[in-house]
Design a protein around this motif. Structure first.
Motif, short mmCIF file in Angstrom:
data_model
loop_
_atom_site.label_atom_id
_atom_site.label_comp_id
_atom_site.label_asym_id
_atom_site.label_seq_id
_atom_site.Cartn_x
_atom_site.Cartn_y
_atom_site.Cartn_z
N THR A 17 0.44 -1.11 -0.23
CA THR A 17 0.42 0.21 0.33
C THR A 17 0.78 0.99 0.38
N ASP A 18 1.79 1.30 0.73
CA ASP A 18 3.21 2.24 0.99
C ASP A 18 3.70 2.23 -0.58
N THR A 33 0.82 4.21 -3.14
CA THR A 33 0.58 5.66 -2.91
C THR A 33 1.92 6.06 -3.69
N LEU A 68 -0.06 6.35 -7.19
CA LEU A 68 -1.02 6.89 -7.10
C LEU A 68 -0.95 8.69 -6.95
N ILE A 69 0.08 9.21 -6.67
CA ILE A 69 0.32 10.47 -6.37
C ILE A 69 1.18 10.65 -7.83
N TRP A 74 0.86 9.80 5.39
CA TRP A 74 1.11 8.40 4.45
C TRP A 74 -0.26 7.51 4.34
N ARG A 75 -1.14 7.38 5.24
CA ARG A 75 -2.22 6.27 4.38
C ARG A 75 -3.42 7.22 4.51
N SER A 107 -3.41 10.61 2.69
CA SER A 107 -2.41 10.20 1.63
C SER A 107 -2.79 9.47 0.08
N PHE A 108 -3.31 8.08 1.09
CA PHE A 108 -3.62 6.90 -0.17
C PHE A 108 -5.01 6.63 -0.32
N PHE A 135 -5.31 10.05 -2.72
CA PHE A 135 -5.02 9.69 -3.87
C PHE A 135 -5.49 8.94 -4.77
N PHE A 136 -6.31 7.93 -3.95
CA PHE A 136 -6.90 6.60 -4.34
C PHE A 136 -7.82 7.71 -4.62
N HIS A 189 -7.77 9.41 -8.31
CA HIS A 189 -7.14 8.58 -9.15
C HIS A 189 -8.84 8.23 -9.85
#
Length: 127
Positions: free
Chosen positions: A42-43, A46, A49-50, A101-102, A104-105, A108-109, A112
Motif C-alpha cells: 500500500t505504501d 501510494t 498514485l501520487i 501516508w495513509r 495520502s493513500f 489520491f486513490f 485517481h
C-alpha cells in the motif's frame, strides 16, 4: 536497460493497482507475512498514485499540477501533525508519517478513480 525500467515505471504510474499486486506477491513470498506485505505494498502504491494523479491531470487538462499536489501533501502533513499534537499532546514522528501516508493513500486513490472516470467521460463526449 534504461528503456525497460522506464517502461515498467510508466506502466506502474498508469496502472497503480498493478504495482500493488506485484509488490504484494513478491513481498508475501519474501516476508511470509500477509499483513506486513499488504501495508508495504500500500505504501508503494501510494507513491504511484501520487504520480498517476499528476499524469492524469496532465493528460486531461494539458498542464501539470505538481505544485498543487505538493501543496496538498504539505497541508495533509500539517493537519496530521496538528491532530497528533491535539490528541496526544506530543508529536511522535513515526505516527505522524504513518498517518500522513495513509491519508495520502486515501485521498489520491479517490483522486485517481475520479480523474479516471472524468477522463473517460470527457473523451467519450468529445468524440
Amino acid at each position: 536497460m534504461g528503456s525497460v525500467l522506464a517502461g515498467i515505471t510508466a506502466t506502474f504510474v498508469t496502472i497503480p493497482v498493478l504495482s500493488f499486486l506485484i509488490s504484494y506477491m513478491i513481498l508475501r513470498k519474501v516476508t511470509k507475512n500477509k499483513r506486513k506485505s499488504f501495508h508495504i505494498s500500500t505504501d508503494i502504491m501510494t507513491l504511484f498514485l501520487i504520480l498517476s494523479v499528476n499524469y492524469l491531470a496532465l493528460v486531461i487538462w494539458g498542464e501539470s499540477f505538481l505544485w498543487l499536489i505538493a501543496l496538498l501533501l504539505l497541508v495533509i502533513a500539517m493537519i496530521t501533525v496538528f491532530l497528533q499534537w491535539k490528541v496526544q499532546q506530543d508529536v511522535q514522528l513515526k505516527k505522524v508519517v504513518k498517518g500522513f501516508w495513509r491519508i495520502s493513500f486515501l485521498l489520491f486513490f479517490i483522486g485517481h478513480i475520479g480523474l479516471t472516470i472524468y477522463g473517460l467521460v470527457f473523451r467519450i463526449y468529445s468524440l
